[in-house]
Design a protein around this motif. Sequence first.
Motif, mmCIF file in Angstrom:
data_model
loop_
_atom_site.group_PDB
_atom_site.id
_atom_site.type_symbol
_atom_site.label_atom_id
_atom_site.label_comp_id
_atom_site.label_asym_id
_atom_site.label_seq_id
_atom_site.Cartn_x
_atom_site.Cartn_y
_atom_site.Cartn_z
ATOM 1 N N THR A 67 0.854 -1.193 0.000
ATOM 2 C CA THR A 67 0.000 0.000 0.000
ATOM 3 C C THR A 67 0.883 1.234 0.000
ATOM 4 N N TRP A 68 0.372 2.310 -0.555
ATOM 5 C CA TRP A 68 1.049 3.599 -0.517
ATOM 6 C C TRP A 68 0.021 4.672 -0.851
ATOM 7 N N PRO A 69 0.135 5.857 -0.238
ATOM 8 C CA PRO A 69 -0.855 6.902 -0.543
ATOM 9 C C PRO A 69 -0.855 7.274 -2.015
ATOM 10 N N GLY A 70 -2.050 7.494 -2.515
ATOM 11 C CA GLY A 70 -2.221 7.953 -3.887
ATOM 12 C C GLY A 70 -3.084 9.199 -3.903
ATOM 13 N N ALA A 71 -3.782 9.405 -4.988
ATOM 14 C CA ALA A 71 -4.610 10.594 -5.123
ATOM 15 C C ALA A 71 -5.923 10.217 -5.799
ATOM 16 N N ARG A 72 -6.841 11.158 -5.781
ATOM 17 C CA ARG A 72 -8.155 10.951 -6.383
ATOM 18 C C ARG A 72 -8.500 12.210 -7.154
ATOM 19 N N THR A 73 -8.884 12.046 -8.394
ATOM 20 C CA THR A 73 -9.111 13.233 -9.209
ATOM 21 C C THR A 73 -10.264 13.008 -10.174
ATOM 22 N N VAL A 74 -10.981 14.077 -10.471
ATOM 23 C CA VAL A 74 -12.043 14.045 -11.469
ATOM 24 C C VAL A 74 -11.444 14.380 -12.825
ATOM 25 N N GLN B 217 -9.117 18.621 -22.146
ATOM 26 C CA GLN B 217 -9.027 17.607 -21.100
ATOM 27 C C GLN B 217 -8.571 18.281 -19.812
ATOM 28 N N GLY B 218 -9.240 17.935 -18.721
ATOM 29 C CA GLY B 218 -8.894 18.541 -17.448
ATOM 30 C C GLY B 218 -8.887 17.534 -16.333
ATOM 31 N N GLN B 219 -8.192 17.878 -15.248
ATOM 32 C CA GLN B 219 -8.202 17.063 -14.038
ATOM 33 C C GLN B 219 -8.326 17.990 -12.838
ATOM 34 N N ALA C 290 -15.160 11.205 -15.530
ATOM 35 C CA ALA C 290 -14.698 9.996 -14.842
ATOM 36 C C ALA C 290 -14.019 10.406 -13.544
ATOM 37 N N THR C 291 -13.874 9.443 -12.649
ATOM 38 C CA THR C 291 -13.118 9.645 -11.417
ATOM 39 C C THR C 291 -11.977 8.657 -11.388
ATOM 40 N N ALA C 292 -10.752 9.152 -11.264
ATOM 41 C CA ALA C 292 -9.567 8.303 -11.168
ATOM 42 C C ALA C 292 -9.187 8.193 -9.700
ATOM 43 N N ASN C 293 -9.321 7.008 -9.151
ATOM 44 C CA ASN C 293 -9.054 6.779 -7.734
ATOM 45 C C ASN C 293 -7.873 5.821 -7.605
#
Length: 424
Positions: A242-249, A293-295, A332-335
Motif C-alpha cells: 500500500t502507498w498513498p495515492g490521489a483521487r481526481t475528477v 481535457q482537465g483534471q 470519470a473519477t480516477a481513484n
Amino acid sequence: MHPVRTHTRTRTPLTTLTVIGGGFAGLTAAIAAAEAGAKVTVHEAHHTLGGRGRTAEEPYRTNEGPHALYSGGPHWTWLTRRDLIGPLAPLPPLEAARFHFRHQGALRRTPPLAMLKLLRHSAQQAPVDVDFMTWATEQAGEKGARAAAHYSAVALFHHDPGTLSAAFVQERLRRAAALPPEAHYPRGGWASVIDRMAARAWNLGVRVETLSRVDTLPEDTPVIVATSLDAARHLLRDDTLTWPGARTVLLDLAVRTRRGDPFVVSDLDAPGWLERFTAQDRTLAPAGEQLLQGQFPIAPHASRAEGIARAEQVLDLAFDGWRDRVTWRREATANGRTGAVDLPGTSWRDRPAIERGDGVYLAGDQVAAPGVLAEVSFNSALTAVSLALDTRRNRGRHDPRGPHDPLDPLDPHNAHNPLDLKQA
C-alpha cells in the motif's frame, strides 16, 4: 510480510521471464529483458495493451486524463534511441499558446510573483521531512505557497498538495515549470508510443497474451508484476503493498472552435488543470472542434460533482460560451490511478520495494523508484529486469537502487550493464 506459498518456486536458468501487465511499465520491462536475451511472455488482462496509456478511437482521441511525456528523465533517452516515441505534436504558435491562471476568482495572464520565487531553480532545496505549505510559506509567504501548491496539481493530481513532503512537491513544480518545457505530446496520443513499443517487443520475440488475467503466479520463471499496486496486492496476497495515492475528477470536452480560446488554464485557487490538446495536435478531434481535457483533484470522500463544479467554474472564466459549443462530453473519477504521493518524512525509497523475494518483482508508478509521472514506471521496470536477470549477483544486497550500483540500469557510472541505455 511476504505472502505464504505452499511450496518453494522452482528455479530454472534465468533465460525466461514472465511479465504481468501490458502497460507502459510492462512493455518497458518486456523490451529490456528481451534485448538482454531473455525469453519473455507478457500477460495483459485487457483486450489491448497500454494500460492508462491507451488512447480512445476516433473521433475524439483522448487518454485517461491529461497525458504528457517529460523529456528530463532517462526514459526519454531510452525511448528515443529505440525510435519508440515517434512524431511529437509541435508546440502551438505564440498566438495560440495562451497560458492563463485562475487566481483570486479572476482569470490572469501571469501567476503571482511570490509563486515565481518557488519555481526558480536557484530556490533553496526543500526538505523531505516538512510539509510543502510550511516550508514554502517561509520562502514566499502564505499566498505564494498556496498558489504554488495548487499549480503543482498538474503533476500530482492530489487535492491538498501543501500537506505532502516539501521535497516531493518541489521537484514536480520545477519539472512542470521548466523552460523550455519538458512536457511533450506524441502526435495522435499515447497509443502511438504504445503501438511502437508493442511492435518492438514483437520483433524481439516477446510473446504477448491479451485477455489473459493471471490469478496464480507461474512457478518456473521470475515474474515482474507490472500492474497497479492494488492489483499487485491482491495477486500476491500481500497486505503490505500500500502507498498513498490521489483521487481526481477527469473531464473531457469537445467544443466547436472559437478564436481566442486559451491553451492551458491552471487553477491557483484550488488544485486543477485544463488543457486544449488540439492547440498542438489537430488530429485529436474532427475539423472545427477542439478537445479539452482537465483534471480536478478531490478529497477521498468528496463527490465527483464537486470536482465537476470546479471544472465548470474554470470553463466559465476561460472559454466564452462553452456550454453552447459542447459537441461531446465525458466524466470519470480516477481513484488510486495517479501514481504515488510522498507524505512528509518519506521519499520514493520508502515505497514498496521492487524486489519482493522468491523471484517476484514489482514495476509501476507507486513503487520504490525515482522520477515523476510515467518515469517511475519506467525506472522501476528497468530495475526489476536488472534484478530478475541477475539474481545471483544481487543476492543479499540490501538496496539494489543505491548510488553507483554496478548493476543498476539507471546508474550512469555503469558501463557493462546488459540494459545499457546505448543499446539500439
